[in-house]
Design a protein around this motif. Structure first.
Motif, PDB file in Angstrom:
ATOM      1  N   ALA A 162       0.830  -1.200   0.000  1.00 48.61           N
ATOM      2  CA  ALA A 162       0.000   0.000   0.000  1.00 48.61           C
ATOM      3  C   ALA A 162       0.870   1.258   0.000  1.00 48.61           C
ATOM      4  O   ALA A 162       2.042   1.227   0.396  1.00 48.61           O
ATOM      5  N   GLU A 163       0.274   2.380  -0.446  1.00 48.50           N
ATOM      6  CA  GLU A 163       1.004   3.651  -0.495  1.00 48.50           C
ATOM      7  C   GLU A 163       1.504   4.067   0.888  1.00 48.50           C
ATOM      8  O   GLU A 163       2.536   4.721   1.006  1.00 48.50           O
ATOM      9  N   ASP A 164       0.736   3.712   1.921  1.00 49.33           N
ATOM     10  CA  ASP A 164       1.116   4.107   3.279  1.00 49.33           C
ATOM     11  C   ASP A 164       1.766   2.960   4.053  1.00 49.33           C
ATOM     12  O   ASP A 164       1.774   2.954   5.285  1.00 49.33           O
ATOM     13  N   SER A 506     -12.992   5.600   6.296  1.00 50.84           N
ATOM     14  CA  SER A 506     -13.231   4.192   6.610  1.00 50.84           C
ATOM     15  C   SER A 506     -12.324   3.271   5.805  1.00 50.84           C
ATOM     16  O   SER A 506     -12.111   2.115   6.169  1.00 50.84           O
ATOM     17  N   MET A 507     -11.782   3.768   4.703  1.00 52.48           N
ATOM     18  CA  MET A 507     -10.805   3.044   3.889  1.00 52.48           C
ATOM     19  C   MET A 507     -10.054   4.072   3.046  1.00 52.48           C
ATOM     20  O   MET A 507     -10.434   5.238   2.997  1.00 52.48           O
ATOM     21  N   ALA A 508      -8.988   3.648   2.386  1.00 51.52           N
ATOM     22  CA  ALA A 508      -8.203   4.562   1.562  1.00 51.52           C
ATOM     23  C   ALA A 508      -9.070   5.143   0.450  1.00 51.52           C
ATOM     24  O   ALA A 508      -9.995   4.482  -0.047  1.00 51.52           O
ATOM     25  N   GLU A 514     -13.477   3.230  -5.696  1.00 46.66           N
ATOM     26  CA  GLU A 514     -13.706   1.983  -6.438  1.00 46.66           C
ATOM     27  C   GLU A 514     -14.969   1.285  -5.922  1.00 46.66           C
ATOM     28  O   GLU A 514     -15.786   0.786  -6.707  1.00 46.66           O
ATOM     29  N   THR A 515     -15.148   1.252  -4.614  1.00 43.47           N
ATOM     30  CA  THR A 515     -16.343   0.647  -4.019  1.00 43.47           C
ATOM     31  C   THR A 515     -17.590   1.421  -4.417  1.00 43.47           C
ATOM     32  O   THR A 515     -18.629   0.828  -4.736  1.00 43.47           O
ATOM     33  N   PHE A 516     -17.494   2.748  -4.408  1.00 46.98           N
ATOM     34  CA  PHE A 516     -18.625   3.589  -4.792  1.00 46.98           C
ATOM     35  C   PHE A 516     -19.057   3.294  -6.230  1.00 46.98           C
ATOM     36  O   PHE A 516     -20.251   3.115  -6.514  1.00 46.98           O
ATOM     37  N   ARG A 517     -18.096   3.215  -7.141  1.00 45.66           N
ATOM     38  CA  ARG A 517     -18.422   2.933  -8.549  1.00 45.66           C
ATOM     39  C   ARG A 517     -19.023   1.540  -8.698  1.00 45.66           C
ATOM     40  O   ARG A 517     -19.976   1.336  -9.445  1.00 45.66           O
ATOM     41  N   ARG A 518     -18.437   0.568  -7.989  1.00 43.79           N
ATOM     42  CA  ARG A 518     -18.886  -0.819  -8.131  1.00 43.79           C
ATOM     43  C   ARG A 518     -20.305  -1.023  -7.607  1.00 43.79           C
ATOM     44  O   ARG A 518     -21.115  -1.712  -8.230  1.00 43.79           O
ATOM     45  N   GLY A 520     -22.801   1.206  -7.281  1.00 38.45           N
ATOM     46  CA  GLY A 520     -23.763   1.822  -8.195  1.00 38.45           C
ATOM     47  C   GLY A 520     -24.954   2.481  -7.542  1.00 38.45           C
ATOM     48  O   GLY A 520     -25.759   3.122  -8.234  1.00 38.45           O
ATOM     49  N   ASN A 521     -25.104   2.368  -6.214  1.00 36.06           N
ATOM     50  CA  ASN A 521     -26.249   3.012  -5.541  1.00 36.06           C
ATOM     51  C   ASN A 521     -25.847   3.546  -4.161  1.00 36.06           C
ATOM     52  O   ASN A 521     -26.692   3.681  -3.271  1.00 36.06           O
ATOM     53  N   ALA A 522     -24.577   3.833  -3.987  1.00 32.14           N
ATOM     54  CA  ALA A 522     -24.071   4.224  -2.664  1.00 32.14           C
ATOM     55  C   ALA A 522     -24.172   5.734  -2.460  1.00 32.14           C
ATOM     56  O   ALA A 522     -24.289   6.518  -3.403  1.00 32.14           O
ATOM     57  N   VAL A 523     -24.111   6.124  -1.190  1.00 31.46           N
ATOM     58  CA  VAL A 523     -24.005   7.534  -0.795  1.00 31.46           C
ATOM     59  C   VAL A 523     -22.660   7.691  -0.094  1.00 31.46           C
ATOM     60  O   VAL A 523     -22.406   7.046   0.920  1.00 31.46           O
ATOM     61  N   LEU A 524     -21.799   8.525  -0.662  1.00 34.00           N
ATOM     62  CA  LEU A 524     -20.473   8.731  -0.102  1.00 34.00           C
ATOM     63  C   LEU A 524     -20.461  10.036   0.671  1.00 34.00           C
ATOM     64  O   LEU A 524     -20.800  11.095   0.134  1.00 34.00           O
ATOM     65  N   LEU A 525     -20.079   9.967   1.935  1.00 36.19           N
ATOM     66  CA  LEU A 525     -19.981  11.143   2.793  1.00 36.19           C
ATOM     67  C   LEU A 525     -18.511  11.567   2.838  1.00 36.19           C
ATOM     68  O   LEU A 525     -17.656  10.808   3.285  1.00 36.19           O
ATOM     69  N   GLY A 526     -18.226  12.773   2.334  1.00 38.13           N
ATOM     70  CA  GLY A 526     -16.840  13.209   2.230  1.00 38.13           C
ATOM     71  C   GLY A 526     -16.639  14.628   2.712  1.00 38.13           C
ATOM     72  O   GLY A 526     -17.579  15.421   2.782  1.00 38.13           O
ATOM     73  N   ALA A 527     -15.373  14.940   3.034  1.00 39.75           N
ATOM     74  CA  ALA A 527     -15.004  16.302   3.426  1.00 39.75           C
ATOM     75  C   ALA A 527     -13.981  16.816   2.415  1.00 39.75           C
ATOM     76  O   ALA A 527     -14.046  16.480   1.242  1.00 39.75           O
ATOM     77  N   ALA A 528     -13.009  17.580   2.862  1.00 42.50           N
ATOM     78  CA  ALA A 528     -12.151  18.364   1.975  1.00 42.50           C
ATOM     79  C   ALA A 528     -11.552  17.577   0.810  1.00 42.50           C
ATOM     80  O   ALA A 528     -11.571  18.055  -0.330  1.00 42.50           O
ATOM     81  N   SER A 529     -11.010  16.392   1.042  1.00 43.78           N
ATOM     82  CA  SER A 529     -10.272  15.695  -0.010  1.00 43.78           C
ATOM     83  C   SER A 529     -11.164  15.169  -1.129  1.00 43.78           C
ATOM     84  O   SER A 529     -10.661  14.719  -2.166  1.00 43.78           O
ATOM     85  N   PHE A 530     -12.496  15.205  -0.953  1.00 46.45           N
ATOM     86  CA  PHE A 530     -13.399  14.752  -2.013  1.00 46.45           C
ATOM     87  C   PHE A 530     -14.021  15.919  -2.787  1.00 46.45           C
ATOM     88  O   PHE A 530     -14.830  15.701  -3.674  1.00 46.45           O
TER      89      PHE A 530
END
Length: 641
Positions: A162-164, A506-508, A514-518, A520-530
């Motif tokens: 992983a990157e980190d 909750s994950m990288a 990738e999970t959001f695209r796969r 197809g009906n998700a709601v992504l809660l994001g802050a600055a980096s999104f």
């Protein structure tokens, strides 16, 4: 030979037209007048010189619009991007396609920061010393196996880690711990080989972090990371003012001090195993750093830094300074025993100077502030005026400069950026997106929401968004201006919404997207980096909801100092400092919605100040020309269509 404008327009219309070479290589290529106009403007700068600000709305095809002129210019051109991901996209996708279309060879390469390349010397050092932790030992074994196969040493090649991953700081170098030409593996150094390739390249692709690191080194008279070029194109240029202010300042972090202490212990063990004093004093420094940063863990994430006093944090800083000085003394004596200890002794001088500088915290025209990230603590001294160093270290050195982004203007103008960067006499061009925003999207401004400062505002936003999310079938980004509001939403939604909820952190980020695209009906809660740098095309994303206008907190030390400076010069800090930043941030967030000609969606802005305050017009006028609606029924009808 320089071409006149008419010839340039004719050439670019042909190259980027329906019968041009790009159309033959790209099955879904569509000619765009905006792309032609941008390519012609970039070509003019590359031929005639000067500086240009070019805003190119989403869908313009701006990457091709600056790459093609760069390729055909015959000049050595540096292209700087906002992220390593975009850097990789250009090199791995865009460049091969363009070279195929043009049918001509060019030497094009990328250069990343030092920490992106394997350091053979550090790998051998840690492999020699042995590692107790099983997982770290496994990672070192993976790296060692790859080290025998890689040509470039770019750690991004090694997808197995992983990157980190914990191992990377051990097997890569920084400007602090690199031995330079004294390194026994200097002849095989991946960083130096990458820099040699950069010297030979026609087109060099870097990221902003490396570009501004190079400018900062030049400002300090400490040499170059990047070769001299004839022209420079800076993409994602809306980030430039903030990055310039950071890199032209001074910094000190707990990580630097901890790394110095640990490297000193390791080098002492190898080069002066009989000197127990070095190890003991390095251990004491580690303890002092941990004690100092622990006192800040309950503080705000960012705040003003003052010269340390007699309180607990001030006394801890004094103890830190004493411990660093105590380690520097035996290091100065032992420096002659090996190159590793010699380099640690050099770092001692630099870090003691930085510690003393932040102890004084009294430089003119400078904002002193701290920042917490996780368990780390950083101190910053940021110049209030970056126009002068930006001019001296970039504008005066580059005869041909293009700054471009999808979001550069505020209320149709570039004055805020010209003022911040001292861009007197720069050409400017604003190109609207070719997307049909009026047909592809609606802007929903929900009625009767409370004031954003009220205690129940976040819950009111969530309740107003719930029917929109149900109508959209999930498929949404919900972007927040604070992590507190994001966490409140993460607790509130489960049980109220029958769609997967994905929460930033909750994950990288790549895996989350990738999970959001796969799904197809998700709601992504994001802050600055999104809010920017995220591209989700197609039906998986049909709704973007933003809770508040992204104003900087009045308590932010940089904002407060810039506001005071603006007011002392007779300006209006809210309109000249606060609003431009918030407009650009909002435009970036809104730009996540429509990413292709086939996308359709709803942008929901929950902040009632867009309609109740006079400055709301500036924000609305700066957004794409979406159809505005105020009734939920209109949103539901649009999503059903």
């Amino acid at each position: 030979m320089a071409r006149n404008r008419a010839e340039a327009e004719e050439d670019w219309s042909a190259l980027l037209g329906a019968e041009g070479p790009l159309a033959s290589c790209l099955p879904h290529f569509r000619p765009r007048a905006q792309q032609v106009a941008m390519a012609e403007a970039v070509a003019r700068v590359l031929v005639e010189g000067g500086t240009a600000l070019i805003e190119a709305g989403t869908g313009t095809g701006k990457t091709f619009a600056y790459l093609l002129p760069a390729f055909l210019s015959g000049r050595k051109v540096l292209i700087s991007t906002g992220s390593k991901a975009l850097q990789d996209q250009i090199l791995e996708k865009d460049v091969p396609l363009l070279l195929q279309a043009l049918g001509r060879p060019l030497h094009i390469t990328r250069l990343k920061g030092r920490s992106n390349y394997l350091c053979r010397h550090r790998l051998q050092r840690f492999a020699f010393e042995g590692v107790v932790a099983l997982e770290l030992a496994r990672q070192l074994e993976v790296v060692a196996c790859w080290a025998g196969q890689t040509r470039d040493g770019d750690i991004g090649e090694l997808a197995a880690l992983a990157e980190d991953a914990q191992v990377w700081p051990l097997v890569t170098s920084t400007k602090d711990n690199c031995l330079g030409s004294d390194c026994p593996d200097y002849a095989q150094c991946h960083v130096m080989e990458a820099r040699r390739r950069a010297q030979e390249a026609d087109i060099l692709v870097v990221n902003h972090h490396l570009l501004f690191s190079d400018l900062a080194l030049k400002a300090e008279g400490m040499g170059d990371l990047l070769p001299r070029v004839e022209a420079m194109i800076i993409d994602e240029a809306h980030q430039v003012a903030d990055l310039a202010s950071r890199f032209f300042g001074q910094h000190l972090s707990s990580h630097q001090l901890l790394e110095w202490a640990r490297d000193t212990m390791a080098e002492g063990l190898r080069e002066a195993p009989d000197d127990g004093e070095i190890n003991a004093r390095a251990e004491a420094l580690l303890t002092a750093v941990e004690a100092w940063r622990a006192l800040w863990m309950g503080m705000a994430e960012r705040g003003e830094w003052r010269s340390p006093g007699q309180d607990a944090t001030g006394l801890a800083y004094a103890a830190l300074l004493t411990a660093a000085g105590a380690l520097a003394a035996p290091l100065a004596v032992a420096a002659c025993r090996g190159k590793g200890l010699e380099q640690c002794a050099r770092r001692a001088g630099e870090l003691l100077e930085a510690l003393a500088f932040f102890a004084g915290a009294n430089a003119m025209g400078t904002v002193f502030w701290y920042e917490r990230r996780g368990r780390g603590l950083s101190l910053h001294a940021t110049p209030l005026d970056i126009a002068e160093p930006f001019r001296r270290h970039l504008l005066d050195r580059v005869e041909r400069l293009v700054l471009t982004s999808a979001t550069l203007s505020v209320d149709g103008g570039f004055a805020h950026l010209e003022r911040a960067l001292g861009l007197d006499g720069a050409q400017s061009l604003a190109l609207a997106s070719p997307f049909d925003y009026a047909g592809q999207s609606v802007l929903y401004l929900p009625p009767r929401l409370p004031d954003p400062g009220s205690q129940g505002f976040t819950v009111a936003c969530l309740e107003a968004a719930l029917p929109v999310l149900r109508a959209a079938g999930g498929r949404a980004f919900f972007l927040f201006t604070s992590h507190r509001a994001l966490q409140e939403a993460a607790v509130w939604f489960p049980g109220r919404l029958d769609y997967p909820i994905l929460v930033q952190g909750s994950m990288a980020r790549p895996r989350l997207l990738e999970t959001f695209r796969r799904l197809g009906n998700a709601v992504l809660l994001g802050a600055a980096s999104f809010w920017e740098g995220v591209d989700v095309q197609g039906e998986a994303l049909s709704c973007v909801i933003i809770d508040k206008l992204p104003f900087i907190s009045p308590a932010d030390p940089l904002f407060r100092a810039r506001s005071e400076q603006c007011q002392s010069n007779g300006g209006d800090a809210f309109r000249e400092v606060q609003i431009p930043q918030a407009v650009i941030a909002l435009r970036q967030g809104a730009g996540r919605l429509i990413r292709s000609e086939a996308d359709r969606g709803v942008l929901m802005l929950c902040d009632p100040r867009l309609q109740s305050r006079s400055y709301g017009r500036i924000f609305l006028h700066s957004l794409p020309p979406m159809r505005k609606v105020h009734a939920l029924a209109e949103v539901e009808a649009f999503l059903r269509a």
